[in-house]
Design an enzyme around this catalytic site. Structure first.
Site, PDB file in Angstrom:
ATOM      1  N   GLY A   9       0.795  -1.242   0.000  1.00 43.94           N
ATOM      2  CA  GLY A   9       0.000   0.000   0.000  1.00 43.94           C
ATOM      3  C   GLY A   9       0.817   1.276   0.000  1.00 43.94           C
ATOM      4  N   VAL A  13       1.397   2.124  -6.891  1.00 43.12           N
ATOM      5  CA  VAL A  13      -0.031   1.852  -7.115  1.00 43.12           C
ATOM      6  C   VAL A  13      -0.818   2.012  -5.811  1.00 43.12           C
ATOM      7  CG1 VAL A  13      -1.700   0.158  -7.965  1.00 43.12           C
ATOM      8  CG2 VAL A  13       0.589   0.245  -8.971  1.00 43.12           C
ATOM      9  N   TYR A 143      10.651 -13.649 -11.935  1.00 46.65           N
ATOM     10  CA  TYR A 143       9.512 -12.776 -11.598  1.00 46.65           C
ATOM     11  C   TYR A 143       8.254 -13.233 -12.351  1.00 46.65           C
ATOM     12  CZ  TYR A 143       6.934  -8.243 -11.749  1.00 46.65           C
ATOM     13  OH  TYR A 143       6.003  -7.235 -11.683  1.00 46.65           O
ATOM     14  N   PRO A 170      -1.898  -4.946 -15.232  1.00 52.18           N
ATOM     15  CA  PRO A 170      -1.680  -3.597 -15.766  1.00 52.18           C
ATOM     16  C   PRO A 170      -0.525  -3.584 -16.776  1.00 52.18           C
ATOM     17  CG  PRO A 170      -1.270  -3.698 -13.374  1.00 52.18           C
ATOM     18  CD  PRO A 170      -1.349  -5.107 -13.885  1.00 52.18           C
ATOM     19  N   LYS A 194      16.582  11.612 -15.045  1.00 53.07           N
ATOM     20  CA  LYS A 194      17.736  11.997 -15.871  1.00 53.07           C
ATOM     21  C   LYS A 194      17.596  13.427 -16.376  1.00 53.07           C
ATOM     22  CE  LYS A 194      19.764   7.952 -18.044  1.00 53.07           C
ATOM     23  NZ  LYS A 194      19.984   7.298 -19.325  1.00 53.07           N
TER      24      LYS A 194
END
Ligand code: NDP
Length: 321
Positions: A9, A13, A143, A170, A194
């Protein structure tokens, strides 16, 4: 009465969901409803890789609903170097969240996947039926496999126990509270950082790659609304792609131009094609989402980028750089 626990949390997001819940009018489509309590948990409240800590977190808040965002997230370099860590940490986190949800009678869980879970060789656009059709890209297979297994687990929980566990996919996310660490940031926050440094130090702004690859970006605050909608209205085990349409891909050059404009950067800016481009494009279809949600207005890309740049400037000292 419902208690909605948002794991992860405190990330990009999670903070966006908190923003929407705090700022949309109470009782409105995306606002907080009467009887709802929202909890935004950070890793300091419980390391979800550890089953005992996960159990304690659930015992403390007694959630009825979970939006599961917590994950070990990293850039290409980290994913390539620490494949087992990405696989194992995410597998443990996901298993602990789903199993503890099951044991404690949580009525609904939405877990967050990513378009990285998709096969490397697949027909585009991506859609919800193609997750398991081939191996993911070699660079992030730790992952990707850990995340894919959430979809497997969701189906198994449903078949064995009738659970209402589902997932969201997403595309590339950006917004306030992003990760701007130049070693591990995604493309938009990395370019912002950058550009910011080039402006501050009066040095050229050099962007790695040709600027040609295309990406689909979703503003974190739009994604937050979609999560809130999915929590309230989508009761199907099959994943749901949460994204702008695949006709709204933008090139890295367009993104860079928009950042330069939003930052009022007037110095030199160029691309360095000797640096790799990564995948040219990996469009994902949002047809299923649009067919279910009806009307939904995405924030125009330039406006979302401008808001994100302003947030980054104002919060540079405390941002994850
Ligand atoms: P962030 O890196 O911004 O935040 C990660 C969150 O997870 C933080 O709140 C962090 O807590 C928490 N967390 C990490 N490890 C643990 C742990 N061991 N135990 C408990 N909590 C932990 O991530 P995002 O907001 O960008 O990502 C949210 C979700 O969206 C993730 O599942 C990610 O895979 C997915 N996603 C992200 C995309 C992107 O472009 N960013 C694209 C597609 C999917 P703390 O900070 O307190 O340590």
């Amino acid at each position: 009465m419902s208690v909605i626990l948002v794991t992860g949390g405190t990330g990009l997001v999670g903070k966006a969901i908190q923003h929407v819940i705090d700022t949309e009018p109470q009782g409105s489509r995306f606002g907080k409803k009467e009887g709802e309590t929202w909890i935004f948990a950070s890793s300091s409240e419980g390391d979800l890789r550890d089953a005992t800590q996960a159990k304690k977190l659930f015992e403390k808040y007694k959630p009825t609903h979970v939006i599961h965002l917590a994950a070990l997230v990293g850039g290409l370099f980290a994913n390539m170097k620490y494949k087992l860590t990405f696989y194992r940490d995410n597998t443990l986190i996901n298993d602990n969240v789903l199993y503890t949800s099951h044991l404690t009678g949580v009525t609904k869980v939405i877990s967050c996947l990513s378009t990285c879970v998709y096969p490397d060789k697949v027909e585009y656009p991506l859609d919800e039926t193609k997750i398991h059709l081939g191996l993911p890209h070699e660079s992030n297979f730790g992952y990707a496999h850990a995340k894919r297994m959430v979809d497997v687990a969701n189906h198994a929980y449903k078949d064995q126990f009738g659970s209402n566990f589902t997932s969201a996919i997403p595309t590339n996310i950006f917004g306030p509270h992003d990760n701007y660490d130049l070693e591990s940031a995604h493309v938009i926050p990395a370019l912002m950082h950058k550009c910011y440094l080039a402006q501050k130090d009066n040095t050229p702004f050099i962007v790695g790659g040709t600027g040609k690859p295309l990406r689909q970006f979703i503003y974190s605050r739009d994604l937050a609304k979609l999560f809130i909608w999915q929590l309230r209205e989508y009761d199907d085990v099959e994943p749901l792609i949460l994204s702008v349409g695949d006709e709204e891909e933008v090139s890295v050059k367009q993104v860079t131009d928009a950042i330069v404009k939003a930052m009022n950067f007037t110095g030199e800016y160029s691309f360095d094609p000797s640096r790799g481009d990564g995948q040219f494009r990996k469009p994902a279809s949002n047809k299923k989402l649009l067919s279910l949600i009806g009307d939904f207005e995405f924030t125009p890309f330039e406006q979302a980028l401008d808001e994100s740049v302003q947030w980054f400037r104002q919060n540079y000292e405390n941002a994850r750089t």
